[in-house]
Scaffold this active site. Structure first.
Site, short mmCIF file in Angstrom:
data_model
loop_
_atom_site.label_atom_id
_atom_site.label_comp_id
_atom_site.label_asym_id
_atom_site.label_seq_id
_atom_site.Cartn_x
_atom_site.Cartn_y
_atom_site.Cartn_z
CD GLU A 405 7.63 4.14 -4.51
OE1 GLU A 405 8.84 3.88 -4.55
OE2 GLU A 405 6.76 3.35 -4.94
CG PHE A 428 -1.09 -0.37 -3.07
CD1 PHE A 428 -2.36 -0.83 -2.71
CD2 PHE A 428 -0.56 -0.74 -4.30
CE1 PHE A 428 -3.07 -1.66 -3.58
CE2 PHE A 428 -1.28 -1.56 -5.17
CZ PHE A 428 -2.55 -2.02 -4.81
CG HIS A 472 -0.49 -4.47 -1.54
ND1 HIS A 472 0.59 -5.27 -1.32
CD2 HIS A 472 -0.29 -3.91 -2.76
CE1 HIS A 472 1.41 -5.21 -2.37
NE2 HIS A 472 0.90 -4.39 -3.26
#
Ligand SMILES: Cc1ncc(C[n+]2csc(CCOP(=O)(O)OP(=O)(O)O)c2C)c(N)n1
Ligand SMILES: [Mg+2]
Length: 666
Positions: A405, A428, A472
C-alpha cells in the site's frame, strides 16, 4: 582541503576526455566549498542546521553527471552535489536554507526538503523511505509515456531498514521500472552503526532477493561511480528494469553538525579521511598533469566568489512576512470545479454500479488516468468494481499491484509529478494504515511545501454492518479529515457516488473517497447514464422540518431516513454532508439557526470523530439560536466486533432513535 602525497584511490580513466575528467573535479569541488562556507555560517549562528555530505561528493556528482538533465533524481539530505551539478542558482539554495521566498518552499520546509520541476529534482520528506516509491511512480510514468528515461533515487543505509525500501524495490522489480536505487552506505544512521542496522554482509545482496541486478561500488572513487552508473543507465534506458547500487562510503561529520561524532572510533575516521574523494582525485589529476595547482586555485577562487556573492544575495533578501490568506490558500491547488450536468436518460443502478460506471467514464475522459490496486485487473477487484476494465483499457492503465500500500500511494505521487492522474483502490479502507504515511505526509503536504500537487484519488471501501470484524469494517475518515491537504468525500447514494467520484478524479488534489460496503448492493437509485459531476462542499438537504436538524453522512443517512420513516411525528431537516472536507458549514448553520436543535450521527466510534468538530462549530456559531444541547451519536469506544449481535450493539444505529426522540422532546 588537504592534498595527500599520493592518491590512495586507484583511478582508471578509461577513454574519458580530459574535459570530462576536469568537469567531474569541478563538480565535486563546488559542493565541498559550499559546505565549508556552511560550517562557518553555522558557527556564526547564521543557519540553523546542516547535514554534511563531506566525503560523499563522488556519489552525488557521479550519478548526476551520468544521467541526462531531463531525468529525475530524488536526493537525500547529504546530496548537495546533485543540486549543484544540476546548476541550481546558489542564491536560491541559500534562500531555501534560510527560509526565504527565493528558495523553493516559501519558508514552509527546511534544508533539502523541496523539489523543483525546472531542475527535475524531487527532494525528500523527513521520513526518508517514501521517495523510493515516488521514484517508482516517476519511472512508471516514463514507461507509459515511452520516454526511455531513467529515474535515480537515493537512500542511506539506515533508510533501507524501512518498509518503504522493500516495497519500492519489489514494485519496481515486478513492474520492470527503470529506477536506479542508490544506497549510500556511510557506516552510520545517526549514531547507529551498520551492524545494528542490518544483518547481512552487503546491502547489495538485497537486490537478489527482489530479482534485480545489484552492484557494489567504491563510492569515493568518482571515476568508478561515473563509469558504472553511465553504463548501467544506458542499458536501463534500452531495457527498462531497476538496478540496486550500494556505494561504500563514510559519513565524515556528525549526523547533523550539532550532534558531533564522538561515537565514531578515531582510527576509522582517520582511515576514511585518507580516502577523501576530492583530495585523492585532485592528487591523481595533478600527477597526470590534467590539473595544475594554479588551475585548482583559480577554480577555488571562482567558486568562492560565486558562493560569497550568492550568499550575500540571499542574506540581503528580506525575511518572509507571514501572509495568512496566502498560507491558507496554498494548502490545496486551486481548482474551479467544472460542473457538468447530465440530462441524459436515467437508469436504476446500485451504489456499486455507480462507482464502477463513474470510474469507467473517467477512464474514457482522461486518456492517461491510471488505476492501481490489489486484484483489480483480471479478477476485477474483490467487489468487482473494475470487472472488464483490463480488457477495455489495457494493462498499462489497469494495474494489479503487489500488497504494497505504501509504495502504491507513493507511485501515485510519482505519476502526479509527471502529470498523470491516478486512482488507488484500497482493498478495504482498513488497509490504508499500511499506506498512511505517504497519504498524510506526502500527498497531503506536497502542494503546500513546494507547489507540487498530488493528483491521486484513494478509494476506500469502508464501514460496518457486514459482520466482518475489526479489520474489515472500520470507517476511518476521521484520520484524514484531521489532515490539511486532503479532501474527504463520503457519498450515501448512487447518483452522488457517481458525480462525486468524477469530481474527485478531475480535482488535482489528493482525495480520500469513502464507499460504504453495506450500501454497495443494498441501495439503488435512478442515475443519469452519462457522465456528470457534483461539486464538493455542498451538502444535500434530504428532508425538511422545523423541529430538529439531523447531520450525517454515509450509512448514517440511511439509518436516519429509516428512523424518520418510523417516527413521522418528528419534523426534521436531514442533512447528508456528502463531503467532509470541504465541509458545508453554511447549510449546517442555516438549518440549526432555524430548528434550534442539532443531532450529529456518525458511524465511527464517537470520540475524536467529525461529529465532535461539527458539534463545536455549531456551538461556536449558532449558540444564540440553540434550544437544546447539541447531541452527538457515534458507535462504542471499542474496536468493531465480528458477530452480528455484538456489531449491532456496537453501532450508533441502535442508539440513534432514542437520542433523536430525547432531543425532540427536550
Ligand atoms: C521514519 C523516520 N525515522 C527516523 C528519522 C530520524 N532520522 C533522520 S536521518 C536518520 C538516519 C538516517 O540514516 P541513513 O539512512 O543511513 O542516512 P545518513 O544520514 O547516514 O546519510 C534518522 C534516524 C526520520 N527522519 N524518519
Ligand atoms: Mg548512513
Amino acid at each position: 582541503m588537504q592534498t595527500t602525497a599520493k592518491s590512495q584511490i586507484i583511478y582508471d580513466t578509461r577513454n574519458f576526455s580530459n574535459s570530462l575528467l576536469l568537469s567531474l573535479y569541478r563538480n565535486m569541488l563546488k559542493p565541498r566549498l559550499i559546505e565549508e562556507k556552511m560550517l562557518i555560517l553555522l558557527r556564526q549562528g547564521k543557519i540553523s542546521k546542516w547535514f554534511s555530505g563531506i566525503g560523499q561528493e563522488a556519489i552525488s556528482v557521479g550519478v548526476t553527471m551520468a544521467l541526462n538533465d531531463d531525468e529525475y533524481i530524488l536526493p537525500m539530505h547529504r546530496n548537495l552535489g546533485v543540486f549543484t551539478t544540476r546548476n541550481i542558482p546558489l542564491n536560491r539554495l541559500f534562500s531555501q536554507w534560510q527560509g526565504k521566498s527565493n528558495g523553493f518552499t516559501n519558508g514552509r520546509d527546511r534544508s533539502f526538503h523541496f523539489g523543483t520541476q525546472e531542475y527535475k529534482i524531487v527532494g525528500m520528506i523527513s521520513h526518508l523511505g517514501p521517495q523510493l516509491g515516488v521514484a517508482d511512480g516517476i519511472a512508471l510514468a516514463s514507461l507509459i509515456k515511452k520516454e526511455k528515461k531513467v529515474t535515480a533515487v537515493f537512500t542511506g543505509e539506515g533508510g533501507t531498514s524501512e518498509g518503504d525500501f522493500h516495497e519500492a524495490l519489489n514494485v519496481a522489480s515486478v513492474w520492470d521500472l527503470p529506477v536506479l536505487f542508490c544506497i549510500e552506505n556511510n557506516g552510520y544512521g545517526l549514531s547507529t552503526p551498520t551492524n545494528e542496522q542490518y544483518n547481512c554482509k552487503d546491502l547489495a545482496d538485497r537486490g537478489k532477493a527482489y530479482g534485480m541486478d545489484s552492484f557494489i561500488i567504491d563510492g569515493n572513487n568518482i571515476l568508478e561511480v561515473y563509469y558504472l552508473v553511465q553504463k548501467l543507465v544506458e542499458s536501463m534506458r534500452k531495457q527498462p528494469r531497476p538496478i540496486l547500487l550500494e556505494f561504500k562510503t563514510f559519513r565524515r561529520r556528525g549526523h547533523e553538525e550539532a550532534s558531533g561524532t564522538k561515537y565514531v572510533p578515531d582510527d576509522l575516521m582517520k582511515a576514511w579521511e585518507q580516502k577523501d574523494p576530492l583530495d585523492n582525485y585532485k592528487q591523481f589529476l595533478l600527477e597526470k598533469q590534467i590539473l595544475t595547482e594554479t588551475q585548482h586555485q583559480q577554480l577555488v577562487d571562482e567558486f568562492k566568489s560565486e558562493i560569497d556573492l550568492n550568499y550575500k544575495l540571499a542574506d540581503e533578501e528580506p525575511a518572509i512576512i507571514p501572509n495568512l490568506s496566502k498560507e491558507l490558500s496554498d494548502v490545496y491547488k486551486p481548482y474551479n470545479i467544472e460542473v457538468i450536468k447530465s440530462d441524459s436518460k436515467t437508469q436504476e443502478i446500485r451504489f456499486i454500479d455507480a462507482i464502477s460506471d463513474s470510474l469507467r467514464l473517467s477512464m474514457k475522459r482522461h486518456k492517461d488516468l491510471v488505476i492501481m490496486g490489489q486484484d483489480i485487473a483480471e479478477y476485477g477487484g474483490v467487489f468487482k468494481i473494475t470487472d472488464g476494465f483490463l480488457k477495455q483499457f489495457g494493462k498499462e492503465r489497469v494495474l494489479n499491484t503487489p500488497i504494497c500500500e505504501s509504495a502504491i500511494v507513493e507511485v501515485g505521487m510519482g505519476l502526479s509529478i509527471k502529470g498523470i492522474k491516478s486512482v488507488v483502490e484500497m482493498q478495504f479502507a482498513d488497509f490504508a494504515t499500511s499506506g498512511f504515511n505517504p497519504i498524510v505526509n506526502y500527498l497531503a503536504k506536497s502542494y503546500y511545501r513546494w507547489n507540487q500537487n498530488a493528483d491521486v484519488v484513494v478509494r476506500m471501501p469502508c464501514g460496518a454492518g457486514v459482520a466482518a470484524g475489526p479489520f474489515h469494517s472500520q470507517t476511518n475518515e476521521a484520520w484524514f479529515t484531521k489532515t490539511p491537504g486532503l479532501k474527504v468525500v463520503y457519498p450515501a447514494f448512487p447518483a452522488d457516488a457517481k458525480g462525486l467520484l468524477a469530481t474527485a478524479i478531475n480535482d488535482p488534489n489528493p482525495v480520500m473517497f469513502f464507499e460504504h460496503k453495506a450500501l454497495y448492493r443494498s441501495i439503488k437509485q435512478e442515475v443519469p447514464i452519462d457522465y456528470f459531476t457534483i461539486p464538493f462542499g455542498e451538502a444535500s438537504l434530504l428532508k425538511t422540518g422545523n423541529h430538529v436538524t439531523i447531520i450525517t453522512y454515509g450509512a448514517g443517512v440511511h439509518w436516519a431516513l429509516d428512523t424518520l420513516d418510523k417516527n413521522p411525528e418528528i419534523e426534521a431537516d436531514l442533512i447528508d454532508l456528502r463531503t467532509l472536507q470541504p465541509l458545508d458549514t453554511e447549510t449546517i448553520f442555516k438549518s440549526v439557526n432555524k430548528t434550534g436543535k442539532a443531532i450529529i450521527l456518525q458511524e465511527d466510534s464517537l470520540f475524536g470523530g467529525i461529529a465532535s468538530d461539527i458539534s463545536a462549530l455549531i456551538i461556536e456559531n449558532c449558540f444564540e439560536h440553540l434550544d437544546a444541547p447539541v447531541h452527538r451519536v457515534g458507535s462504542l469506544e471499542t474496536p468493531i466486533p465480528f458477530i452480528n449481535a455484538l456489531e449491532d450493539q456496537y453501532l450508533a444505529k441502535g442508539k440513534f432513535e432514542t437520542e433523536l426522540k430525547k432531543l425532540s422532546a427536550y
